[in-house]
Design an enzyme around this catalytic site. Structure first.
Site, short mmCIF file in Angstrom:
data_model
loop_
_atom_site.label_atom_id
_atom_site.label_comp_id
_atom_site.label_asym_id
_atom_site.label_seq_id
_atom_site.Cartn_x
_atom_site.Cartn_y
_atom_site.Cartn_z
N SER A 27 -20.77 -20.36 37.77
CA SER A 27 -19.69 -21.00 36.82
C SER A 27 -18.47 -20.53 36.91
O SER A 27 -18.16 -18.84 36.42
CB SER A 27 -20.23 -21.65 35.38
OG SER A 27 -21.43 -22.00 35.48
N HIS A 62 -29.74 -24.40 38.12
CA HIS A 62 -30.74 -23.40 36.98
C HIS A 62 -31.85 -24.24 36.05
O HIS A 62 -31.95 -25.53 36.89
CB HIS A 62 -29.75 -24.16 35.68
CG HIS A 62 -27.65 -23.47 36.35
ND1 HIS A 62 -27.49 -24.34 36.42
CD2 HIS A 62 -27.82 -22.19 35.98
CE1 HIS A 62 -26.18 -23.39 37.18
NE2 HIS A 62 -25.98 -21.67 36.16
N MET A 114 -27.62 -18.19 31.14
CA MET A 114 -28.51 -18.72 30.91
C MET A 114 -28.20 -18.87 33.04
O MET A 114 -29.68 -19.97 33.22
CB MET A 114 -28.31 -20.28 31.28
CG MET A 114 -27.49 -20.13 30.40
SD MET A 114 -26.54 -21.93 29.26
CE MET A 114 -25.94 -21.38 27.68
N SER A 115 -28.46 -18.01 33.50
CA SER A 115 -29.36 -17.89 34.79
C SER A 115 -29.55 -16.06 35.53
O SER A 115 -29.61 -15.27 35.14
CB SER A 115 -27.37 -18.31 36.33
OG SER A 115 -26.73 -17.58 36.32
N HIS A 141 -18.15 -25.43 27.38
CA HIS A 141 -18.73 -25.17 28.94
C HIS A 141 -16.79 -25.35 29.59
O HIS A 141 -17.13 -24.76 30.46
CB HIS A 141 -19.68 -26.40 29.30
CG HIS A 141 -19.75 -25.87 30.84
ND1 HIS A 141 -20.27 -24.81 31.19
CD2 HIS A 141 -19.51 -27.32 32.73
CE1 HIS A 141 -20.53 -24.99 33.23
NE2 HIS A 141 -19.76 -25.59 33.46
N TYR A 143 -32.52 -24.91 33.21
CA TYR A 143 -32.65 -25.53 32.55
C TYR A 143 -32.21 -27.54 33.13
O TYR A 143 -32.42 -28.24 31.65
CB TYR A 143 -31.24 -25.05 31.66
CG TYR A 143 -30.15 -24.96 31.76
CD1 TYR A 143 -29.05 -26.30 32.61
CD2 TYR A 143 -29.06 -24.22 32.08
CE1 TYR A 143 -27.69 -26.39 32.82
CE2 TYR A 143 -28.10 -23.77 32.54
CZ TYR A 143 -26.96 -24.83 33.02
OH TYR A 143 -26.16 -24.54 33.14
N GLU A 144 -32.08 -27.37 34.36
CA GLU A 144 -31.50 -28.67 34.40
C GLU A 144 -32.85 -29.53 34.92
O GLU A 144 -32.78 -30.97 35.32
CB GLU A 144 -30.71 -28.97 35.99
CG GLU A 144 -29.64 -28.15 35.58
CD GLU A 144 -28.61 -27.80 37.33
OE1 GLU A 144 -28.47 -29.03 37.52
OE2 GLU A 144 -29.01 -27.07 37.24
N ASN A 164 -16.77 -15.35 27.25
CA ASN A 164 -16.22 -15.97 26.29
C ASN A 164 -16.83 -15.36 25.35
O ASN A 164 -17.59 -14.02 25.97
CB ASN A 164 -16.19 -17.76 26.02
CG ASN A 164 -18.11 -16.81 26.07
OD1 ASN A 164 -18.18 -17.40 27.51
ND2 ASN A 164 -18.92 -16.95 25.09
N HIS A 189 -20.07 -26.53 39.92
CA HIS A 189 -21.21 -26.09 40.94
C HIS A 189 -21.12 -27.20 41.87
O HIS A 189 -22.21 -28.36 41.56
CB HIS A 189 -22.65 -25.54 40.37
CG HIS A 189 -22.63 -24.88 39.62
ND1 HIS A 189 -23.47 -23.59 39.83
CD2 HIS A 189 -21.84 -24.35 38.24
CE1 HIS A 189 -23.29 -22.81 38.60
NE2 HIS A 189 -22.37 -23.59 37.88
N ALA A 218 -21.36 -16.91 35.43
CA ALA A 218 -20.45 -16.81 34.29
C ALA A 218 -21.18 -16.25 32.77
O ALA A 218 -22.53 -16.01 32.77
CB ALA A 218 -19.61 -17.68 33.36
N1 HPA Z 1 -24.23 -17.98 26.25
C1 HPA Z 1 -24.83 -18.38 27.53
N2 HPA Z 1 -24.29 -18.30 28.55
C2 HPA Z 1 -23.27 -18.16 29.17
C3 HPA Z 1 -22.17 -17.70 27.97
C4 HPA Z 1 -22.67 -17.80 26.69
O1 HPA Z 1 -21.86 -17.11 25.48
N3 HPA Z 1 -20.91 -17.65 27.99
C5 HPA Z 1 -21.11 -18.37 29.92
N4 HPA Z 1 -22.06 -18.40 30.29
#
Ligand code: HPA
Length: 290
Positions: free
Chosen positions: A38, A91, A226-227, A262, A93-94, A250, A69, A121
């Site tokens: 991402s 991912h 998450m990856s 997101h 989670y998908e 972030n 993506h 990300a």
């Molecule tokens: N948490 C989990 N996954 C993420 C985050 C986050 O703050 N930012 C980008 N991917």
């Protein structure tokens, strides 16, 4: 094959994908794989024009369902090297099984890649990180409770499932990239070298609670996402050197008190595109020269 049947062999599936890739690209072997997470897709063009681009779905990959993506793979010549650039990932989670999550990595290994660059990300837990900053992953906490090596033992000639992860994110590769990046003015704005940090991989897709972020900080995490963790394990199992790079999109939940979303993650990537592109070029050049 979709992986739904009992006789499914994910390694054979990757070999088939690599054969298709070689036929479509006209390139017998690639050297380095890059997986763009991402926020990273806009930086892909910095690696140069692709000689071939095709849908991952045509290589037996699952369709990506997450904004940012695109689900394509490019073959890009850089100097003496050849990069396979995956623009996007799928991912867990998908709802995909882990063999699908790591299919791109296994395809790259079957295509000859000896170095795998994983980008993502991440939320910044370490308070010294700034949004838009790239951080080299020094190690990870796999908090998904799962492994891509679960299941039947890998067939010959693949190594045993008990893989040593002592040097999962190659220390020598990180050092080489940091030196090469500094010589090209990265990170921008000063003489500092690229930051390093420990990445905590969680299942998602929800973001964390502030209490969870405090827990992760106590556990030694600097970044959360998450990856990446499953792909890194699959790459190491295949004998590749792994470089991981997080873009801090972030501050993690509770660090500043601001809400997370997101769109902000994708926007942080777009804002940092030029620097990320230069860093990717450094990483591919270093990897191809090894
Ligand atoms: N948490 C989990 N996954 C993420 C985050 C986050 O703050 N930012 C980008 N991917």
């Amino acid at each position: 094959m979709t992986g739904a049947d009992d006789n499914f062999d994910p390694y054979e599936h990757a070999e088939e994908a690599a054969a298709t890739l070689a036929a479509r690209s006209g390139v017998a072997a690639h050297d380095v794989a890059v997986i763009l997470g991402s926020g990273w897709a806009p930086a892909a063009d910095a690696l140069g024009p692709p000689s071939m681009e095709m849908a991952m779905a045509d290589l037996g990959g699952r369709a990506a369902s997450v904004a940012g993506h695109s689900g394509t793979v490019r073959s890009v010549a850089r100097g003496e090297g050849r990069a396979l650039v995956f623009v996007g990932r799928v991912h867990a989670y998908e709802g995909h099984p882990l063999h699908a999550v790591v299919h791109a990595v296994r395809t790259a290994l079957a295509a000859g890649c000896r170095t795998v660059v994983l980008t993502n990300a991440a939320g910044g837990i370490n308070p010294t990180y700034r949004v838009g900053q790239a951080v080299l992953i020094s190690d990870h906490l796999n908090l998904t409770g799962r492994s891509p090596l679960s299941g039947p033992a890998p067939p010959e000639p693949h190594g045993p499932r008990f893989v040593d992860l002592t040097d999962l994110y190659s220390a020598s590769l990180r050092a080489q990239v940091a030196v090469a990046a500094a010589s090209r003015g990265l990170p921008p704005g000063g003489p500092a070298t690229l930051a390093e940090g420990v990445y905590a991989g969680l299942p998602g897709p929800h973001y964390e609670t502030p209490a969870e972020i405090r827990m992760l900080r106590t556990l030694g995490a600097d970044l959360v996402g998450m990856s990446t963790v499953h792909e890194a394990i699959a790459a190491r199992h295949g004998g590749a050197a792994v470089l991981g790079i997080s873009l801090v999109t972030n501050a993690a939940a509770g660090v500043t008190g601001e809400a997370l979303d997101h769109a902000e993650v994708v926007a942080a990537g777009t804002a940092a595109t030029a620097d990320l592109g230069r860093l990717l070029a450094v990483a591919v050049d270093v990897a191809a020269a090894r």
